[in-house]
Design a protein around this motif. Structure first.
Motif, PDB file in Angstrom:
ATOM      1  N   PRO A 274     -30.661 -30.110 -28.696  1.00 35.03           N
ATOM      2  CA  PRO A 274     -30.526 -30.719 -30.024  1.00 35.03           C
ATOM      3  C   PRO A 274     -31.823 -31.422 -30.420  1.00 35.03           C
ATOM      4  O   PRO A 274     -32.460 -32.061 -29.574  1.00 35.03           O
ATOM      5  CB  PRO A 274     -29.408 -31.745 -29.816  1.00 35.03           C
ATOM      6  CG  PRO A 274     -29.428 -32.080 -28.358  1.00 35.03           C
ATOM      7  CD  PRO A 274     -30.009 -30.890 -27.632  1.00 35.03           C
ATOM      8  N   CYS A 291     -20.388 -36.471 -26.817  1.00 31.05           N
ATOM      9  CA  CYS A 291     -21.187 -35.699 -25.851  1.00 31.05           C
ATOM     10  C   CYS A 291     -20.451 -35.667 -24.509  1.00 31.05           C
ATOM     11  O   CYS A 291     -20.202 -36.708 -23.906  1.00 31.05           O
ATOM     12  CB  CYS A 291     -22.573 -36.330 -25.674  1.00 31.05           C
ATOM     13  SG  CYS A 291     -23.476 -35.552 -24.308  1.00 31.05           S
ATOM     14  N   PRO A 292     -20.101 -34.481 -24.017  1.00 28.13           N
ATOM     15  CA  PRO A 292     -19.313 -34.419 -22.786  1.00 28.13           C
ATOM     16  C   PRO A 292     -20.097 -34.846 -21.554  1.00 28.13           C
ATOM     17  O   PRO A 292     -19.511 -35.069 -20.495  1.00 28.13           O
ATOM     18  CB  PRO A 292     -18.900 -32.943 -22.700  1.00 28.13           C
ATOM     19  CG  PRO A 292     -19.789 -32.203 -23.621  1.00 28.13           C
ATOM     20  CD  PRO A 292     -20.353 -33.164 -24.601  1.00 28.13           C
ATOM     21  N   ASP A 293     -21.415 -34.964 -21.665  1.00 31.72           N
ATOM     22  CA  ASP A 293     -22.227 -35.314 -20.507  1.00 31.72           C
ATOM     23  C   ASP A 293     -22.849 -36.705 -20.624  1.00 31.72           C
ATOM     24  O   ASP A 293     -23.747 -37.040 -19.850  1.00 31.72           O
ATOM     25  CB  ASP A 293     -23.318 -34.260 -20.297  1.00 31.72           C
ATOM     26  CG  ASP A 293     -22.743 -33.007 -19.663  1.00 31.72           C
ATOM     27  OD1 ASP A 293     -21.995 -32.297 -20.367  1.00 31.72           O
ATOM     28  OD2 ASP A 293     -22.999 -32.752 -18.483  1.00 31.72           O
ATOM     29  N   CYS A 295     -24.968 -38.002 -22.628  1.00 31.20           N
ATOM     30  CA  CYS A 295     -26.427 -37.842 -22.653  1.00 31.20           C
ATOM     31  C   CYS A 295     -27.148 -38.822 -23.548  1.00 31.20           C
ATOM     32  O   CYS A 295     -28.359 -38.970 -23.453  1.00 31.20           O
ATOM     33  CB  CYS A 295     -26.797 -36.449 -23.150  1.00 31.20           C
ATOM     34  SG  CYS A 295     -26.275 -35.187 -22.037  1.00 31.20           S
ATOM     35  N   ALA A 306     -30.757 -38.348 -27.592  1.00 26.72           N
ATOM     36  CA  ALA A 306     -30.254 -37.392 -26.589  1.00 26.72           C
ATOM     37  C   ALA A 306     -31.257 -37.309 -25.438  1.00 26.72           C
ATOM     38  O   ALA A 306     -32.404 -36.922 -25.645  1.00 26.72           O
ATOM     39  CB  ALA A 306     -30.060 -36.031 -27.227  1.00 26.72           C
ATOM     40  N   CYS A 311     -29.212 -33.537 -20.844  1.00 25.35           N
ATOM     41  CA  CYS A 311     -28.511 -32.657 -21.799  1.00 25.35           C
ATOM     42  C   CYS A 311     -28.382 -31.237 -21.261  1.00 25.35           C
ATOM     43  O   CYS A 311     -29.353 -30.655 -20.776  1.00 25.35           O
ATOM     44  CB  CYS A 311     -29.302 -32.639 -23.113  1.00 25.35           C
ATOM     45  SG  CYS A 311     -28.777 -31.370 -24.263  1.00 25.35           S
ATOM     46  N   CYS A 312     -27.171 -30.673 -21.339  1.00 30.41           N
ATOM     47  CA  CYS A 312     -26.983 -29.291 -20.893  1.00 30.41           C
ATOM     48  C   CYS A 312     -26.918 -28.319 -22.071  1.00 30.41           C
ATOM     49  O   CYS A 312     -26.656 -27.133 -21.882  1.00 30.41           O
ATOM     50  CB  CYS A 312     -25.754 -29.169 -20.004  1.00 30.41           C
ATOM     51  SG  CYS A 312     -24.240 -29.563 -20.864  1.00 30.41           S
ATOM     52  N   GLY A 313     -27.130 -28.819 -23.287  1.00 26.30           N
ATOM     53  CA  GLY A 313     -27.292 -27.925 -24.442  1.00 26.30           C
ATOM     54  C   GLY A 313     -26.011 -27.317 -24.979  1.00 26.30           C
ATOM     55  O   GLY A 313     -26.038 -26.226 -25.553  1.00 26.30           O
ATOM     56  N   MET A 329     -29.498 -27.484 -33.262  1.00 24.85           N
ATOM     57  CA  MET A 329     -29.741 -26.882 -31.951  1.00 24.85           C
ATOM     58  C   MET A 329     -30.892 -25.878 -32.095  1.00 24.85           C
ATOM     59  O   MET A 329     -30.881 -25.018 -32.982  1.00 24.85           O
ATOM     60  CB  MET A 329     -28.488 -26.168 -31.427  1.00 24.85           C
ATOM     61  CG  MET A 329     -27.303 -27.073 -31.178  1.00 24.85           C
ATOM     62  SD  MET A 329     -27.618 -28.443 -30.032  1.00 24.85           S
ATOM     63  CE  MET A 329     -27.763 -27.605 -28.459  1.00 24.85           C
TER      64      MET A 329
HETATM   65  S1  SF4 Z   1     -26.060 -30.597 -26.675  1.00 18.70           S
HETATM   66 FE1  SF4 Z   1     -26.673 -32.091 -25.099  1.00 18.70          FE
HETATM   67  S2  SF4 Z   1     -26.688 -34.055 -26.155  1.00 18.70           S
HETATM   68 FE2  SF4 Z   1     -25.528 -32.630 -27.451  1.00 18.70          FE
HETATM   69  S3  SF4 Z   1     -23.393 -32.934 -26.870  1.00 18.70           S
HETATM   70 FE3  SF4 Z   1     -24.177 -31.242 -25.609  1.00 18.70          FE
HETATM   71  S4  SF4 Z   1     -24.932 -32.156 -23.700  1.00 18.70           S
HETATM   72 FE4  SF4 Z   1     -24.650 -33.807 -25.223  1.00 18.70          FE
END
Ligand code: SF4
Ligand code: SF4
Length: 411
Positions: A274, A291-293, A295, A306, A311-313, A329
């Protein structure tokens, strides 16, 4: 003792699982037509696979049974004649399931071995992503949009057979083009796929990469604890809570950056990242919440940054952001580092705007998995129109995969 060949196929979990299986199986079947013997298999430790996580398949081929048995006595090959990256963003380094740390894509390559990459980029851009190696190696590029599909539905854009054709060109001692043609007819019963392999054989381009070339970043290394350093009871230290962040201009501190696992570099799962337009952000908190991670770092001035190490994208932040074009993205190949976007914006806002606009040009984003029936047919059709896939006017269709459990081809 005969000769042993080792090939690894580095792929993105789930999206490219069938692609990797087709390639490793095809290598063994083709080599059999050249009088060799072999086995193809997936790395046990890579399952289950999280979406996008780097994973590996191997094809081990030998000139005789005894040599094959000796080669298979290892858990997995320590060196390869060919490494294949079916997604160019894997050239930035691969981290499977947190037990290796980030590893260079070319780590296992023997001196003068060949790295085959499917990419729309030229050799300079790909070499820039790959970590430097002590010995020279060859880089073979196959022009293609990296092929992503799913576990149950396969986008048959011929990437599998094109890779086989490229292997026949770069390492004819392993398999010949004639054998590739025979294996394709036997396995897929498809003359069009034979043509695709022949074209890849003609079109693959190769260059030599010297030890001084490539990404100078030191790849991740770790040392196992000594026996006298092991503590009683608690074996895994927890991750500290985190702390405030300093504003790079005012030096004011505030906000919150959670501490993260220092070993697992989740960013090697990413094929898109992102980019945030802080000028239009309304600080609604949704990206941070969803954000599930986890980040997003909370900045002292209340923005959400972010963190590119974490971040896993997945693209969730872009989907939930209520402001049009505030989060976009962008293809991961457009970036050379994991620097903080918020810091960049704070230091030089007009320069950040220019940077942002340049990066957004690197859409279209990549296709991740299967969304609607007929999606892959449309994508392949577009690739044919764009001249990326040449079918000679014949149609390519998506296929429902029924043999996902099949991962080996013995000889
Ligand atoms: S793209 Fe990256 S920053 Fe965005 S929600 Fe997914 S893991 Fe989180
Ligand atoms: S979701 Fe969009 S508007 Fe909301 S805080 Fe995140 S970047 Fe800003």
């Amino acid at each position: 003792m005969g000769r042993l060949f080792a090939v690894e196929i580095v792929y993105r979990g789930i999206f490219q699982k069938n692609l990797a299986k087709n390639i490793s199986r095809g290598i063994v079947l083709a080599a059999k037509h050249d009088g060799k013997t072999g086995i193809s298999f997936g790395r046990y430790g890579d399952s289950p696979e999280r979406n996008g996580i780097p994973a590996k398949n191997f094809a081990i081929v030998a000139t005789d049974d005894e040599t094959l048995q000796e080669g298979m006595a290892k858990y997995e090959p320590k060196e390869t004649d060919i490494s294949i990256s079916v997604d160019d963003t894997l050239c930035k380094g691969v981290e499977s399931w947190a037990w290796y740390g980030l590893q260079p894509i070319n780590r296992l390559l023997k001196p003068n071995g060949t790295l085959i990459v499917t990419t729309m980029k030229g050799p300079e851009a790909v070499i820039e992503m790959c970590h430097r190696k002590d010995a020279p190696y060859r880089l073979a590029l196959l022009t293609a949009i990296p092929s992503f599909s799913g576990l149950w539905v396969y986008k048959d854009d011929h990437t599998d057979v094109r890779i086989l054709g490229a292997i026949a060109k770069v390492l004819p001692e392993l398999l010949s083009l004639k054998s590739v043609e025979k294996a394709i007819k036997e396995e897929w019963h498809d003359d069009l796929k034979v043509k695709s392999a022949q074209k890849a054989f003609e079109r693959v381009t190769t260059s030599v990469v010297s030890p001084q070339e490539g990404n100078p970043e030191k790849p991740y290394e770790f040392e196992l604890p000594k026996w006298y350093e092991l503590r009683e009871g608690l074996a895994i230290p927890s991750i500290p809570k985190g702390k405030e962040i300093a504003d790079p201009v005012s030096q004011q501190t505030g906000g919150f950056r959670p501490d993260r696992n220092p070993t697992f570099k989740k960013y090697s799962t990413r094929t898109m990242r992102p980019v945030v337009d802080f000028d239009t952000c309304v600080k609604c908190t949704l990206c941070w919440l969803q954000c599930p991670d986890s980040c997003f770092d909370v900045t002292p001035d209340g923005y959400y940054d972010a963190n590119m190490q974490a971040c896993c994208g997945c693209g969730v932040c872009e989907a939930v952001c209520p402001v049009a074009n505030c989060i976009t993205m962008v293809n991961e190949t457009a970036f050379a580092d994991n620097a903080s976007q918020w810091e960049m914006w704070k230091k030089e806002k007009p320069a950040y705007k220019t940077w942002l606009q340049e990066k957004i040009q690197h859409k279209p984003e990549r296709s991740h998995g299967f969304w609607v029936r007929g999606q892959y047919e449309k994508q392949v059709d577009q690739m044919v129109k764009d001249g990326i896939v040449d079918t000679g006017g014949e149609a390519i269709t998506e296929k429902v995969v029924t043999d996902v459990g099949e991962a080996s081809a013995g000889g």
